[in-house]
Write a protein that holds these residues in place. Structure first.
Motif, PDB file in Angstrom:
ATOM      1  N   UNK A 159      44.419  24.262  46.864  1.00 57.80           N
ATOM      2  CA  UNK A 159      45.546  25.000  47.440  1.00 57.80           C
ATOM      3  C   UNK A 159      46.710  25.095  46.471  1.00 57.80           C
ATOM      4  N   UNK A 160      46.958  23.994  45.757  1.00 53.38           N
ATOM      5  CA  UNK A 160      48.110  23.935  44.862  1.00 53.38           C
ATOM      6  C   UNK A 160      47.933  24.779  43.605  1.00 53.38           C
ATOM      7  N   UNK A 161      46.694  25.151  43.292  1.00 51.54           N
ATOM      8  CA  UNK A 161      46.437  25.860  42.032  1.00 51.54           C
ATOM      9  C   UNK A 161      45.921  27.286  42.186  1.00 51.54           C
ATOM     10  N   UNK A 162      45.463  27.653  43.386  1.00 49.82           N
ATOM     11  CA  UNK A 162      44.797  28.946  43.540  1.00 49.82           C
ATOM     12  C   UNK A 162      45.713  30.133  43.266  1.00 49.82           C
ATOM     13  N   UNK A 163      47.003  30.005  43.559  1.00 48.85           N
ATOM     14  CA  UNK A 163      47.901  31.142  43.315  1.00 48.85           C
ATOM     15  C   UNK A 163      48.066  31.420  41.825  1.00 48.85           C
ATOM     16  N   UNK A 164      47.954  30.391  40.993  1.00 48.89           N
ATOM     17  CA  UNK A 164      48.021  30.616  39.539  1.00 48.89           C
ATOM     18  C   UNK A 164      46.818  31.434  39.088  1.00 48.89           C
ATOM     19  N   UNK A 165      45.647  31.049  39.588  1.00 52.50           N
ATOM     20  CA  UNK A 165      44.412  31.762  39.245  1.00 52.50           C
ATOM     21  C   UNK A 165      44.476  33.202  39.751  1.00 52.50           C
ATOM     22  N   UNK A 166      44.935  33.360  40.992  1.00 52.20           N
ATOM     23  CA  UNK A 166      44.977  34.688  41.605  1.00 52.20           C
ATOM     24  C   UNK A 166      45.985  35.617  40.937  1.00 52.20           C
ATOM     25  N   UNK A 167      46.914  35.050  40.178  1.00 54.53           N
ATOM     26  CA  UNK A 167      47.920  35.873  39.498  1.00 54.53           C
ATOM     27  C   UNK A 167      47.419  36.425  38.165  1.00 54.53           C
ATOM     28  N   UNK A 168      46.255  35.956  37.712  1.00 59.56           N
ATOM     29  CA  UNK A 168      45.744  36.349  36.389  1.00 59.56           C
ATOM     30  C   UNK A 168      45.010  37.679  36.461  1.00 59.56           C
ATOM     31  N   UNK A 169      45.495  38.646  35.702  1.00 60.17           N
ATOM     32  CA  UNK A 169      44.963  40.009  35.787  1.00 60.17           C
ATOM     33  C   UNK A 169      43.464  40.065  35.468  1.00 60.17           C
ATOM     34  N   UNK A 170      43.025  39.354  34.450  1.00 54.68           N
ATOM     35  CA  UNK A 170      41.620  39.391  34.063  1.00 54.68           C
ATOM     36  C   UNK A 170      40.708  38.905  35.168  1.00 54.68           C
ATOM     37  N   UNK A 171      41.145  37.901  35.899  1.00 59.66           N
ATOM     38  CA  UNK A 171      40.358  37.372  37.009  1.00 59.66           C
ATOM     39  C   UNK A 171      40.401  38.329  38.196  1.00 59.66           C
ATOM     40  N   UNK A 172      41.574  38.871  38.472  1.00 59.57           N
ATOM     41  CA  UNK A 172      41.693  39.811  39.590  1.00 59.57           C
ATOM     42  C   UNK A 172      40.839  41.054  39.347  1.00 59.57           C
ATOM     43  N   UNK A 173      40.787  41.522  38.110  1.00 60.80           N
ATOM     44  CA  UNK A 173      39.993  42.716  37.812  1.00 60.80           C
ATOM     45  C   UNK A 173      38.510  42.482  38.080  1.00 60.80           C
ATOM     46  N   UNK A 174      38.022  41.303  37.704  1.00 60.88           N
ATOM     47  CA  UNK A 174      36.610  40.982  37.926  1.00 60.88           C
ATOM     48  C   UNK A 174      36.315  40.862  39.419  1.00 60.88           C
ATOM     49  N   UNK A 175      37.099  40.057  40.130  1.00 58.22           N
ATOM     50  CA  UNK A 175      36.815  39.810  41.538  1.00 58.22           C
ATOM     51  C   UNK A 175      37.107  41.026  42.412  1.00 58.22           C
ATOM     52  N   UNK A 176      38.204  41.723  42.139  1.00 57.30           N
ATOM     53  CA  UNK A 176      38.505  42.907  42.945  1.00 57.30           C
ATOM     54  C   UNK A 176      37.482  44.008  42.680  1.00 57.30           C
ATOM     55  N   UNK A 177      36.913  44.016  41.476  1.00 54.10           N
ATOM     56  CA  UNK A 177      35.853  44.974  41.171  1.00 54.10           C
ATOM     57  C   UNK A 177      34.644  44.739  42.060  1.00 54.10           C
ATOM     58  N   UNK A 178      34.280  43.472  42.263  1.00 50.74           N
ATOM     59  CA  UNK A 178      33.173  43.129  43.157  1.00 50.74           C
ATOM     60  C   UNK A 178      33.494  43.527  44.597  1.00 50.74           C
ATOM     61  N   UNK A 179      34.741  43.304  44.978  1.00 52.57           N
ATOM     62  CA  UNK A 179      35.163  43.638  46.339  1.00 52.57           C
ATOM     63  C   UNK A 179      35.134  45.149  46.568  1.00 52.57           C
ATOM     64  N   UNK A 180      35.601  45.912  45.592  1.00 55.30           N
ATOM     65  CA  UNK A 180      35.599  47.369  45.694  1.00 55.30           C
ATOM     66  C   UNK A 180      34.175  47.907  45.841  1.00 55.30           C
ATOM     67  N   UNK A 181      33.258  47.372  45.042  1.00 56.87           N
ATOM     68  CA  UNK A 181      31.867  47.826  45.098  1.00 56.87           C
ATOM     69  C   UNK A 181      31.244  47.514  46.456  1.00 56.87           C
ATOM     70  N   UNK A 182      31.537  46.334  46.979  1.00 54.89           N
ATOM     71  CA  UNK A 182      30.989  45.931  48.270  1.00 54.89           C
ATOM     72  C   UNK A 182      31.466  46.873  49.372  1.00 54.89           C
ATOM     73  N   UNK A 183      32.738  47.245  49.316  1.00 47.53           N
ATOM     74  CA  UNK A 183      33.328  48.096  50.354  1.00 47.53           C
ATOM     75  C   UNK A 183      32.792  49.526  50.322  1.00 47.53           C
TER      76      UNK A 183
END
Length: 223
Positions: free
Chosen positions: A94-118
């Motif tokens: 919980x204390x660290x996830x917002x740092x990870x979620x703020x990283x553009x490179x990570x968001x691009x990968x994960x949101x890409x998977x989410x977009x494809x699923x939708x």
């Protein structure tokens, strides 16, 4: 809406109850539920498990493609085959996830998977940027809010039920910190989509939130 994909985007701050409600709504409608927050938690857990500093953007982004996340229908979460359902809900994550979620490179990968699923599923998806970035053309967009104190109490109760050690004071501060990080990140920050309907869940029970949300969904879909 027969034979047509329907995407329902539920956004809002940490501990607003998005996942709890989204699971119920998805079951009611017979849609697939996608817990996007669990995906960022998996990356956070993986980095922590590998001894990587979760504020080291270069190091974290370097390993994101090494991570295979499986979200099972029974809400079990696997990270490279390991069941991390409980591990990704700990105070340390919980204390660290917002740092990870703020990283553009990570968001691009994960949101890409989410977009494809939708693109191929009628889905109820919850997160911070679902209605603004992941599926901005979603048929229904809802922005859930609740007071900091209400959210802290809910998270504390949830942790106690799961025997996860914590204090209400620590959770309250974590909620405030995550609100700031999530809403101030440069890429796809937490914010209400212009066409989202805001729902304040502070005074409501879970059944009341579900009823209110189903009313919004039915109005939007013309049911």
């Amino acid at each position: 809406m027969e034979n047509k994909l329907v995407r329902i985007a539920i956004d809002g701050p940490a501990a607003a109850g998005k996942s709890t409600i989204a699971k119920i709504i998805a079951k009611k409608l017979g849609y697939t539920y996608m817990d996007t927050g669990a995906m960022y938690r998996c990356v956070t857990w993986y980095c922590m498990n590998k001894g990587i500093n979760c504020q080291d953007q270069k190091a974290c982004e370097a390993v994101v493609n090494d991570i295979k996340i499986d979200l099972k229908p029974d809400n079990t979460v696997l990270c490279n085959g390991t069941d991390v359902t409980r591990a990704i809900r700990t105070p340390d994550v919980n204390a660290n996830v917002s740092y990870i979620a703020a990283m553009k490179g990570i968001r691009l990968v994960l949101s890409g998977l989410q977009k494809e699923f939708a693109k191929t599923h009628s889905v109820v998806m919850d997160g911070r940027d679902i209605g603004t970035y992941v599926i901005p053309d979603a048929e229904v967009k809802i922005f859930m809010i609740a007071s900091v104190e209400c959210r802290a109490q809910r998270r504390y109760k949830e942790n106690m039920e799961k025997n996860i050690p914590c204090t209400i004071e620590d959770i309250r501060e974590d909620v405030k910190k995550r609100d700031y990080i999530d809403s101030h990140r440069d890429f796809a920050p937490l914010k209400k989509a212009d066409d989202a309907i805001e729902l304040d869940t502070s005074p409501l029970t879970i059944p009341q939130v579900v009823d209110a949300m189903m009313k919004i969904i039915n109005q939007k879909l013309g049911a």
